[in-house]
Design a protein around this motif. Structure first.
Motif, mmCIF file in Angstrom:
data_model
loop_
_atom_site.group_PDB
_atom_site.id
_atom_site.type_symbol
_atom_site.label_atom_id
_atom_site.label_comp_id
_atom_site.label_asym_id
_atom_site.label_seq_id
_atom_site.Cartn_x
_atom_site.Cartn_y
_atom_site.Cartn_z
ATOM 1 N N THR A 1 1.264 -0.997 0.027
ATOM 2 C CA THR A 1 -0.290 -0.125 -0.279
ATOM 3 C C THR A 1 0.310 1.862 -0.277
ATOM 4 O O THR A 1 1.980 1.363 0.224
ATOM 5 C CB THR A 1 -1.266 0.094 1.180
ATOM 6 O OG1 THR A 1 -0.190 0.599 2.550
ATOM 7 C CG2 THR A 1 -1.875 -1.123 1.255
ATOM 8 N N LEU A 2 0.078 2.557 0.202
ATOM 9 C CA LEU A 2 0.849 3.641 -0.037
ATOM 10 C C LEU A 2 1.807 3.833 1.221
ATOM 11 O O LEU A 2 2.897 4.106 1.504
ATOM 12 C CB LEU A 2 0.012 4.917 0.067
ATOM 13 C CG LEU A 2 0.836 6.087 -0.154
ATOM 14 C CD1 LEU A 2 1.574 6.394 -1.144
ATOM 15 C CD2 LEU A 2 -0.562 7.671 -0.523
ATOM 16 N N GLN A 3 0.988 3.760 2.731
ATOM 17 C CA GLN A 3 1.445 3.259 3.785
ATOM 18 C C GLN A 3 2.757 2.347 3.661
ATOM 19 O O GLN A 3 3.640 3.087 4.528
ATOM 20 C CB GLN A 3 0.432 3.350 5.126
ATOM 21 C CG GLN A 3 -0.736 3.478 4.933
ATOM 22 C CD GLN A 3 -2.028 4.216 3.539
ATOM 23 O OE1 GLN A 3 -1.988 3.573 2.724
ATOM 24 N NE2 GLN A 3 -2.442 5.055 3.593
ATOM 25 N N ASP A 4 2.911 1.199 3.069
ATOM 26 C CA ASP A 4 3.995 0.077 2.717
ATOM 27 C C ASP A 4 5.597 1.078 2.068
ATOM 28 O O ASP A 4 6.323 1.097 2.820
ATOM 29 C CB ASP A 4 4.178 -0.540 2.263
ATOM 30 C CG ASP A 4 2.576 -1.879 3.206
ATOM 31 O OD1 ASP A 4 2.480 -1.363 3.807
ATOM 32 O OD2 ASP A 4 1.554 -2.336 2.654
ATOM 33 N N LEU A 5 4.512 1.779 1.050
ATOM 34 C CA LEU A 5 6.169 2.395 0.742
ATOM 35 C C LEU A 5 6.552 3.260 0.617
ATOM 36 O O LEU A 5 7.661 4.103 1.007
ATOM 37 C CB LEU A 5 5.784 2.279 -0.513
ATOM 38 C CG LEU A 5 5.477 0.972 -1.810
ATOM 39 C CD1 LEU A 5 5.357 1.506 -3.163
ATOM 40 C CD2 LEU A 5 6.702 0.349 -1.386
ATOM 41 N N ALA A 6 5.434 4.335 1.781
ATOM 42 C CA ALA A 6 5.873 5.766 1.856
ATOM 43 C C ALA A 6 7.319 6.788 2.831
ATOM 44 O O ALA A 6 7.743 6.712 2.284
ATOM 45 C CB ALA A 6 4.377 6.740 3.073
ATOM 46 N N PRO A 7 8.023 5.075 4.292
ATOM 47 C CA PRO A 7 8.454 5.260 4.718
ATOM 48 C C PRO A 7 10.057 4.969 3.694
ATOM 49 O O PRO A 7 10.915 6.564 4.117
ATOM 50 C CB PRO A 7 8.473 4.586 5.831
ATOM 51 C CG PRO A 7 7.813 4.502 5.958
ATOM 52 C CD PRO A 7 7.087 4.196 4.577
ATOM 53 N N THR A 8 10.211 4.620 2.798
ATOM 54 C CA THR A 8 11.171 4.140 2.277
ATOM 55 C C THR A 8 10.730 4.622 0.439
ATOM 56 O O THR A 8 11.541 3.822 -0.413
ATOM 57 C CB THR A 8 11.672 2.629 1.282
ATOM 58 O OG1 THR A 8 10.167 1.719 1.514
ATOM 59 C CG2 THR A 8 11.638 2.568 3.381
ATOM 60 N N THR A 9 10.423 5.947 0.107
ATOM 61 C CA THR A 9 10.397 6.628 -1.711
ATOM 62 C C THR A 9 10.950 7.491 -0.890
ATOM 63 O O THR A 9 10.686 8.845 -0.027
ATOM 64 C CB THR A 9 8.631 6.903 -0.718
ATOM 65 O OG1 THR A 9 7.852 5.855 -1.661
ATOM 66 C CG2 THR A 9 8.488 7.876 -2.324
#
Length: 327
Positions: free
Chosen positions: A120-128
């Motif tokens: 999800t977007l929440q999964d990817l956000a910390p490493t974007t």
């Protein structure tokens, strides 16, 4: 008596100049819609493709056979809530981890691959990580990993073309710069009519270039110009090769394996008939027309009236061979 045996390859095999890459094999990719980026996992020896709709990252063989997929949260409204807004490129970092180019957001999202998983977007956000400001449909079109600097390179598609370098990701202090001067990018346009960029690849990520003076160079793919351009890190043109003979209109992604063989992916066309080979996405394998052979050693020995001649050579395909002839 003549026999040939495969023996261990003890050193890197020289790779051909870019303009020698003229042998093309095409494989239809079943199950990958609008393939727009391709990466190579050197740990598994498999390719990974992503479509620009951002639905999934697909693992496939070097002949385009689908091996597995990892899905992304795509069916969201508004589109800002999607895991990926407009995925256009993918690069392997090692350790089963990839960076995906999100064009409109002008960002690179880093994620491990897990077959059957859902991101999800929440999964990817910390490493974007940001390569630049939001750029609509002319933003980050391709990314690659550069082991020389532990950095990432990216290309802005058009309006105008730009080349980014992202450093500091591993230290938690990411910084995006544009190290290739504008005047050199302008020369790509004036000399080669390159006004659009689809992908970028750092030759340092290819093991075949480990001992080559070309190792620091970059490859730029332009689907609009049907060209691959090799440049040095100043931006000077080193070599070019036309990819027009591939025969596909939308060639979007590019990568190399450890032997220096090039792989491209192209989108299918919705307007083509159902039975047309251009209807679906495709994988294109491009290499020199014949393996390059390099003699390692040669010798003659005598035993009584028998003479044995031994010749050992290696080739671009990553193996070496020995032949003996006795009289």
């Amino acid at each position: 008596r003549v026999h040939a045996v495969e023996v261990g390859l003890g050193h890197a095999v020289p790779v051909e100049p870019l303009n020698r890459y003229t042998s093309i094999t095409t494989h239809i990719i079943a199950g990958v819609s609008e393939a727009s980026g391709v990466g190579y996992n050197w740990d598994t020896g498999t390719l990974f493709a992503i479509g620009d709709e951002g639905m999934a990252l697909h693992e496939m063989s070097k002949t385009g056979q689908l091996l597995g997929s990892m899905a992304f949260d795509y069916n969201r409204t508004p589109r800002d809530a999607r895991a990926l807004d407009d995925s256009e490129g993918v690069a392997y970092l090692g350790n089963n981890t990839f960076m995906i180019a999100d064009e409109r957001r002008n960002q690179g999202a880093v994620t491990p691959y897990q077959e059957g998983a859902f991101r999800t977007l929440q999964d990817l956000a910390p490493t974007t990580y940001s390569f630049g400001p939001y750029d609509g449909n002319t933003g980050l079109e391709g990314v690659c990993y550069d082991p020389l600097d532990n950095a990432f390179w990216g290309v802005k598609e058009s309006g105008p073309v730009r080349i980014y370098k992202l450093t500091g990701v591993s230290t938690g202090n990411p910084v995006s710069t544009q190290p290739i001067a504008t005047k050199y990018i302008s020369r790509l346009q004036t000399a080669l009519d390159v006004t659009q960029a689809s992908d970028i690849y750092a030759l340092s990520a290819c093991a075949a270039f480990a001992d080559s003076p070309r190792r620091p160079n970059l490859l730029i793919l332009s689907r609009q110009s049907n060209l691959i351009v090799e440049i040095n890190r100043t931006g000077e043109i080193v070599d070019t090769v036309s990819i027009g003979s591939i025969g596909r209109n939308i060639i979007e992604g590019m990568v190399m394996d450890e032997t220096g063989i090039l792989y491209f992916v192209s989108e299918g066309s919705a307007t083509e008939p159902v039975d047309s080979p251009r209807k679906n996405s495709a994988l294109h394998v491009v290499m020199p027309p014949v393996p390059r052979f390099n003699v390692i050693s040669h010798a003659c020995s005598f035993s009584g009236e028998e003479m044995t001649a031994t010749l050992t050579w290696d080739s671009i395909i990553g193996a070496s061979y020995q032949i003996e002839h006795s009289l």
